[in-house]
Design a protein around this motif. Structure first.
Motif, mmCIF file in Angstrom:
data_model
loop_
_atom_site.group_PDB
_atom_site.id
_atom_site.type_symbol
_atom_site.label_atom_id
_atom_site.label_comp_id
_atom_site.label_asym_id
_atom_site.label_seq_id
_atom_site.Cartn_x
_atom_site.Cartn_y
_atom_site.Cartn_z
ATOM 1 N N GLN A 179 0.828 -1.207 0.000
ATOM 2 C CA GLN A 179 0.000 0.000 0.000
ATOM 3 C C GLN A 179 0.868 1.265 0.000
ATOM 4 O OE1 GLN A 179 -3.240 0.502 -0.264
ATOM 5 N NE2 GLN A 179 -3.777 -1.670 -0.413
ATOM 6 N N LEU A 180 1.986 1.196 0.701
ATOM 7 C CA LEU A 180 2.899 2.341 0.732
ATOM 8 C C LEU A 180 3.436 2.633 -0.672
ATOM 9 C CD1 LEU A 180 4.432 4.429 2.466
ATOM 10 C CD2 LEU A 180 6.261 2.732 2.719
ATOM 11 N N LEU A 181 3.769 1.573 -1.431
ATOM 12 C CA LEU A 181 4.293 1.768 -2.787
ATOM 13 C C LEU A 181 3.210 2.295 -3.731
ATOM 14 C CD1 LEU A 181 6.700 -1.264 -3.338
ATOM 15 C CD2 LEU A 181 7.163 1.000 -2.419
ATOM 16 N N PHE A 182 1.999 1.750 -3.628
ATOM 17 C CA PHE A 182 0.887 2.277 -4.446
ATOM 18 C C PHE A 182 0.726 3.775 -4.189
ATOM 19 C CE2 PHE A 182 -1.155 -2.165 -4.313
ATOM 20 C CZ PHE A 182 -0.700 -2.469 -5.582
ATOM 21 N N TRP A 183 0.823 4.134 -2.917
ATOM 22 C CA TRP A 183 0.638 5.526 -2.485
ATOM 23 C C TRP A 183 1.754 6.415 -3.014
ATOM 24 C CZ3 TRP A 183 2.802 8.160 2.167
ATOM 25 C CH2 TRP A 183 2.089 9.334 2.504
ATOM 26 N N CYS A 184 3.008 5.931 -2.920
ATOM 27 C CA CYS A 184 4.148 6.717 -3.408
ATOM 28 C C CYS A 184 4.080 6.916 -4.919
ATOM 29 C CB CYS A 184 5.463 6.019 -3.047
ATOM 30 S SG CYS A 184 5.873 6.053 -1.291
ATOM 31 N N CYS A 185 3.656 5.880 -5.629
ATOM 32 C CA CYS A 185 3.568 5.967 -7.094
ATOM 33 C C CYS A 185 2.303 6.684 -7.549
ATOM 34 C CB CYS A 185 3.582 4.557 -7.702
ATOM 35 S SG CYS A 185 5.108 3.636 -7.411
ATOM 36 N N GLU A 186 1.343 6.862 -6.611
ATOM 37 C CA GLU A 186 0.027 7.409 -6.955
ATOM 38 C C GLU A 186 -0.582 6.606 -8.105
ATOM 39 O OE1 GLU A 186 -0.343 11.633 -7.377
ATOM 40 O OE2 GLU A 186 1.126 12.057 -5.811
ATOM 41 N N ASP A 187 -0.437 5.284 -8.002
ATOM 42 C CA ASP A 187 -0.878 4.382 -9.075
ATOM 43 C C ASP A 187 -1.269 3.047 -8.451
ATOM 44 O OD1 ASP A 187 -1.285 2.838 -11.311
ATOM 45 O OD2 ASP A 187 0.766 2.978 -12.064
ATOM 46 N N SER A 188 -2.556 2.747 -8.454
ATOM 47 C CA SER A 188 -3.030 1.488 -7.856
ATOM 48 C C SER A 188 -2.666 0.276 -8.705
ATOM 49 C CB SER A 188 -4.560 1.537 -7.664
ATOM 50 O OG SER A 188 -5.207 1.729 -8.916
ATOM 51 N N GLN A 189 -2.142 0.514 -9.937
ATOM 52 C CA GLN A 189 -1.737 -0.587 -10.808
ATOM 53 C C GLN A 189 -0.218 -0.735 -10.866
ATOM 54 O OE1 GLN A 189 -4.157 -2.548 -12.126
ATOM 55 N NE2 GLN A 189 -5.552 -1.205 -11.001
ATOM 56 N N ALA A 190 0.488 -0.043 -10.012
ATOM 57 C CA ALA A 190 1.957 -0.134 -10.030
ATOM 58 C C ALA A 190 2.397 -1.577 -9.771
ATOM 59 C CB ALA A 190 2.544 0.789 -8.958
ATOM 60 N N PRO A 191 3.437 -2.054 -10.489
ATOM 61 C CA PRO A 191 3.889 -3.450 -10.333
ATOM 62 C C PRO A 191 4.711 -3.631 -9.062
ATOM 63 C CG PRO A 191 5.278 -2.319 -11.924
ATOM 64 C CD PRO A 191 4.208 -1.339 -11.526
ATOM 65 N N VAL A 192 4.042 -3.619 -7.909
ATOM 66 C CA VAL A 192 4.771 -3.610 -6.639
ATOM 67 C C VAL A 192 5.567 -4.895 -6.423
ATOM 68 C CG1 VAL A 192 3.237 -1.955 -5.512
ATOM 69 C CG2 VAL A 192 2.711 -4.385 -5.400
ATOM 70 N N THR A 193 5.057 -6.019 -6.910
ATOM 71 C CA THR A 193 5.792 -7.286 -6.753
ATOM 72 C C THR A 193 7.127 -7.194 -7.467
ATOM 73 O OG1 THR A 193 3.722 -8.514 -6.640
ATOM 74 C CG2 THR A 193 5.714 -9.777 -7.107
ATOM 75 N N GLU A 194 7.109 -6.642 -8.667
ATOM 76 C CA GLU A 194 8.341 -6.467 -9.435
ATOM 77 C C GLU A 194 9.268 -5.449 -8.761
ATOM 78 O OE1 GLU A 194 11.037 -7.279 -12.184
ATOM 79 O OE2 GLU A 194 9.094 -8.270 -12.078
#
Length: 628
Positions: free
Chosen positions: A187-202
């Motif tokens: 959730q922190l990464l989605f928030w930082c990227c301002e993108d709910s589709q960001a490839p956080v696993t990658e």
């Protein structure tokens, strides 16, 4: 084929006999999906199969790293270049980390504090000891920590800071973490990227390629849930604690900014950390800031003359936050055609001058705008409630509760819209934490309950006595410092004149008692360290240390859209002709060349003896070189 350092090498035997799908799966498992594509592209280029390179790039290499970089750059453009186009360099000094082997045997005295540059904070590990993966950037309120943190993210996105070192640099405002939907790293990464589709696993596949900048550890916001009365960590706060203490992503890099008063909570979470002090502006950079703030050269000249004519103001403007307060106050006075006759004697006087200038006036007959005193009382009430509950973000409903209209108080409050589900929600905060502390101090003077200050002072002393800091970094809160300054004779007269407030005898007695207690505890005042180090220790150091690779970055507003910048490097070596004694290794020495008011090189100290000037080289993007 040789691969970059740190990437695993696959032996020929591991690849023989694999089908195409098995080979692709093996590469993805080893390098991650995006990096696997890049490895194959390098192989194909070596084989000169350039047509396949183009096809594979088109199909597979939708590189999210560049997508995120573009997002960071576009944020800066939407803010109209508030960080990049007018950034003024800050003075930074570093001590060896407390866990380093040099620290106990060879303590570094303050006069040998070494200057440091941002580029060296996360190096390649080629120094005598590996660059730390955790850096704490500490400094008092207003010394420029947040601006520097945001500038680092922007420079990384522009490709000028840590090129090839980090795939992602994430900026995290600690006071805003409370707005996260859940306390999970994804959730922190989605928030930082301002993108709910960001490839956080990658993104998380190679944590050693990540840098998290956690800004304002001292401003960790308390949750909004009213039922949470006692002081315990929220899930979002706990997420940051786990990140800092390496319980998650142990190989990532961290840069944490904080005021000194929060170090006793931060240090137990850290290991192998480098501590860096932010000292604010040099003398020449103060002048540069005025030229940057006042677009009109004549206004800039007049304003700087006012500051130069007041020793207190001139010294205080070393702190960027105070410099902004002074510039804003002077500009409004000039716009009104009013002569500046005030002579501030301390930080409280400076803030009183600003607040009295921007509060609504009492002489608006027939206007529904609240009077100065009522607005002041309401701002004080909001600030005090926030400080009491460790709150720095306020919902619109909280402003309404205090009868405050956010948009009409832009001189004191700033607002931001945050995504909450499908909706945008507006939150307010004081323009800077120092304003919240100032209004908190004022709240004791506008209240009808005259006993509040005595109770608050007892709590403050108890807190300080409970803190265990072997390095003696205890610092009184800014609110207490403002109060003590207001109790001085000249400032109390100023208070009565500007706000029609007279400090009651019982409060004056409490303030006298607080002053005695603070003196007995031998506490630092806010900005004491920054001002004392810059005025003596660092200034003398400039003429005796070895300096190299000093970088100046000049960005022009009309070049922002092309994301280009001009870079110059100044290399210089100074010594006093004497054999140097061995010293503790410090973070790479670096310092901007100081200039006197006439624009020439600063004269060396007489006591330092004769010195030899080495080579000064200016290197631009055109590889030109000037030596003298």
């Amino acid at each position: 084929m040789a691969l970059p350092e740190g990437q695993p090498h696959l032996a020929r035997g591991e690849l023989e006999g694999l089908s195409r799908v098995e080979l692709a799966s093996k590469l993805i498992l080893t390098y991650g999906a995006q990096e696997a594509v890049r490895v194959v592209l390098k192989v194909l280029k070596v084989m000169n199969l350039l047509e396949l390179v183009d096809q594979l790039s088109l199909i597979c290499l939708n590189d999210y790293r560049e997508t995120y970089r573009e997002h960071v750059r576009s944020l800066e453009e939407r803010r109209e270049g508030e960080v990049g186009s007018s950034y003024i360099q800050l003075l930074l000094v570093a001590k060896p980390s407390s866990g380093s082997p040099e620290s106990p045997a060879c303590p570094v005295p303050e006069q040998e504090l070494d200057s440091v540059v941002v580029e060296d904070l996360f190096g390649s590990g080629e120094k005598p000891y590996p660059a730390p993966s955790s850096v704490v950037l500490q400094g008092s309120a207003g010394t420029g920590k947040t601006t520097l943190a945001k500038k680092m993210v922007l420079d990384w996105a522009m490709g000028t800071l840590y090129p090839g070192r980090f795939d992602y640099v994430f900026y995290v405002s600690c006071k805003e973490v409370v707005l996260l939907p859940k306390g999970k790293i994804e959730q922190l990464l989605f928030w930082c990227c301002e993108d709910s589709q960001a490839p956080v696993t990658e993104i998380l596949r190679q944590p050693e390629r990540l840098l998290f900048i956690l800004d304002g550890f001292d401003e960790l916001q308390r949750p909004f849930e009213k039922q949470l009365k006692k002081r315990s960590s929220s899930p979002k706060e706990e997420l940051l604690h786990r990140l800092i203490s390496r319980r998650i992503l142990p190989t990532c890099s961290l840069l944490i900014t904080t005021r000194p008063q929060a170090l006793h909570n931060l240090k137990p979470l850290l290991k192998h950390t480098q501590y860096v002090h932010v000292l604010g502006f040099s003398e020449e950079e103060r002048r540069s800031y005025f030229r940057s703030y006042f677009k009109d050269e004549e206004q800039a000249r007049k304003a700087f003359e006012v500051v130069e004519g007041n020793a207190i103001l001139y010294q205080a403007c070393q702190v960027p936050g105070i410099c902004w307060v002074v510039c804003s106050w002077l500009k409004r006075q000039m716009e009104r055609g009013q002569a500046v006759s005030e002579t501030p004697r301390n930080s409280a006087d400076i803030f009183m001058a600003y607040v009295s200038t921007f509060l609504p006036s009492d002489d608006n007959e027939g206007c529904s705008e609240p009077s100065r005193h009522r607005v002041l009382r309401r701002l004080c009430s909001l600030a005090a409630e926030g400080i009491q509950h460790q709150r720095f973000l306020f919902e619109e409903a909280e402003l309404r509760k205090h009868n405050l209209d956010g948009p009409s108080l832009a001189a004191f409050l700033s607002s931001n819209d945050y995504q909450e589900g499908l909706d945008l929600k507006k939150f307010y905060s004081f323009r800077h934490i120092s304003f919240q502390e100032f209004f908190h101090a004022m709240s004791y003077l506008v209240t009808e309950d005259q006993s509040r200050l005595g109770e608050a002072s007892r709590r403050e002393v108890e807190r300080l006595l409970q803190e265990k800091d072997p390095e003696g970094n205890k610092e009184m809160t800014l609110s207490v410092q403002f109060l003590l300054d207001m109790s001085k004779k000249e400032s109390s007269s100023n208070l009565e004149l500007k706000f029609r407030l007279k400090i009651a005898p019982c409060i004056m007695q409490d303030l006298k008692h607080i002053k005695e207690q603070m003196e007995s505890l031998k506490l630092n005042r806010t900005w004491d360290l920054e001002l004392s180090l810059h005025e003596s220790k660092i200034k003398n150091l400039v003429n005796s240390i070895q300096m190299s690779d000093v970088s100046f970055r000049v960005e022009h507003s009309n070049e922002r859209k092309s994301h280009s910048s001009k870079s110059f490097s100044v290399k210089t070596s100074l010594n006093n002709g004497q054999k140097e004694e061995p010293k503790c290794p410090l973070v790479g020495a670096q310092k901007e060349v100081s200039h006197g008011k006439g624009g020439g090189a600063e004269e060396p100290d007489e006591e330092a003896g004769s010195r030899e000037m080495g080579t000064i080289a200016l290197e631009g993007q055109n590889n030109g070189r000037i030596e003298g």
